[in-house]
Design a protein around this motif. Structure first.
Motif, PDB file in Angstrom:
ATOM      1  N   UNK A 122      -5.683 -10.457  -5.546  1.00 46.84           N
ATOM      2  CA  UNK A 122      -4.525  -9.752  -5.017  1.00 46.84           C
ATOM      3  C   UNK A 122      -4.722  -8.251  -5.030  1.00 46.84           C
ATOM      4  N   UNK A 123      -5.737  -7.783  -4.310  1.00 44.88           N
ATOM      5  CA  UNK A 123      -6.112  -6.371  -4.319  1.00 44.88           C
ATOM      6  C   UNK A 123      -6.224  -5.866  -2.884  1.00 44.88           C
ATOM      7  N   UNK A 124      -6.175  -4.553  -2.682  1.00 45.38           N
ATOM      8  CA  UNK A 124      -6.428  -4.015  -1.346  1.00 45.38           C
ATOM      9  C   UNK A 124      -7.805  -4.443  -0.840  1.00 45.38           C
ATOM     10  N   UNK A 125      -7.956  -4.472   0.490  1.00 49.63           N
ATOM     11  CA  UNK A 125      -9.219  -4.940   1.080  1.00 49.63           C
ATOM     12  C   UNK A 125     -10.420  -4.148   0.571  1.00 49.63           C
ATOM     13  N   UNK A 126     -10.265  -2.825   0.441  1.00 49.02           N
ATOM     14  CA  UNK A 126     -11.385  -2.003  -0.014  1.00 49.02           C
ATOM     15  C   UNK A 126     -11.854  -2.421  -1.401  1.00 49.02           C
ATOM     16  N   UNK A 127     -10.911  -2.795  -2.264  1.00 47.76           N
ATOM     17  CA  UNK A 127     -11.268  -3.245  -3.603  1.00 47.76           C
ATOM     18  C   UNK A 127     -11.867  -4.650  -3.561  1.00 47.76           C
ATOM     19  N   UNK A 159      -2.012  -2.662   8.126  1.00 51.11           N
ATOM     20  CA  UNK A 159      -2.130  -1.358   7.476  1.00 51.11           C
ATOM     21  C   UNK A 159      -2.393  -1.555   5.979  1.00 51.11           C
ATOM     22  N   UNK A 160      -2.944  -0.525   5.346  1.00 48.66           N
ATOM     23  CA  UNK A 160      -3.310  -0.635   3.938  1.00 48.66           C
ATOM     24  C   UNK A 160      -2.109  -0.895   3.039  1.00 48.66           C
ATOM     25  N   UNK A 161      -0.910  -0.433   3.455  1.00 50.94           N
ATOM     26  CA  UNK A 161       0.259  -0.632   2.607  1.00 50.94           C
ATOM     27  C   UNK A 161       0.796  -2.059   2.675  1.00 50.94           C
TER      28      UNK A 161
END
Length: 292
Positions: free
Chosen positions: A216-221, A183-185
């Protein structure tokens, strides 16, 4: 301590990192009780020098030369999980992917290739049977990921699997690849790619490809900064290179398992497994609050 006299620069825009050239990949051959597994893989070139490779022996005896470890513990027993698995390391390599000059390593693809022996299933089951293989893959995913529940979000399961279930057809046995998506979180930023295929009634090969990017960023970033496609291309090349030659004994096991079946294929769709106790509406509300 060694200091590099040049400061790595920050690239602008999307970087398509470069990794090993698959044209130079070596052929790996290994037999397990007469069944030969053959595939191609580039030379081990990890980001860190202390990341050591694992190579298979040319000839293996499942009862003598392979070390099948037992990872079952009190925690798994407490969660109601059955003791089903013995695992032997077979092959491990990692490949770093680099950006343009003076930008350094941007990503890395790891491959962990294990042999899994299944135990404590009914004696007459065979991994060559498609329904059994589907069941065992589900049990294995449950063993790995079902306990990852978010305590601060009402117990939402952290991982979704199987995602993008895909039966493969280039081997003489049923095989499937799938993804495990967090999950994104979750702090787990990587989508894992798994491949399963049987080599005996009670043994299967399991490959986990682990493509990571060092941001160390969310996948979308991360998708805006470093392309995963070069790692996916290498992963696909390795998977497509796999060849399997069953021993006479394994072939006889396969024939017996499939005897009388008109359709011996795996299901085309495999819904993600549910490990939490929330319905979809509850999950949507929790995640919506998370994103406010």
């Amino acid at each position: 301590m060694f200091n590099v006299p040049f400061k790595l620069r920050e690239p602008n825009g999307l970087i398509v990192p470069k990794g090993p050239n698959f044209a130079w990949a070596r052929t790996i051959r290994s037999e397990i009780d007469g069944t030969e597994i053959c595939f191609k893989a580039p030379k081990h070139r990890p980001r860190r020098s202390n990341d050591k490779p694992i190579f298979p022996e040319r000839y293996n005896n499942a009862k003598k030369t392979l070390l099948y470890r037992n990872y079952y513990d009190e925690g798994e027993a407490a969660r109601g999980l059955a003791d089903h698995w013995r695992e032997a390391d077979f092959f491990y390599h990692a490949w770093a992917f680099y950006g343009p000059w003076f930008t350094g390593a941007m990503a890395e693809l790891d491959l962990s290739f294990n042999l899994i022996k299944v135990i404590n299933y009914p004696k007459n089951v065979s991994l060559f049977h498609p329904r059994t293989l589907e069941l065992v893959i589900g049990d294995y995913l449950t063993n790995l990921y079902s306990h990852h529940l978010s305590e601060t979000r009402g117990g939402i399961q952290v991982f979704k699997a199987p995602i993008n279930w895909q039966p493969l057809h280039h081997l003489p046995v049923n095989a499937a690849r799938l993804e495990v998506v967090s999950e994104d979180f979750s702090p787990h930023r990587t989508i894992k790619h798994l491949l399963f295929f049987p080599i005996a009634d009670d043994q299967m090969a399991r490959l986990i490809f682990y493509p990571t990017r060092f941001k160390g960023l969310p996948r979308a970033e991360q998708d805006k900064l470093v392309s995963v496609q070069p790692m996916y291309d290498l992963m696909d090349n390795i998977i497509n290179s796999i060849q399997l030659t069953l021993s006479p004994e394994a072939q006889a096991q396969k024939d017996a398992a499939l005897a009388g079946m008109e359709d011996t294929s795996l299901v085309q769709n495999y819904a993600p497994l549910k490990w939490d106790k929330l319905d979809e509406e509850e999950k949507i509300k929790i995640l919506a609050n998370e994103n406010k």
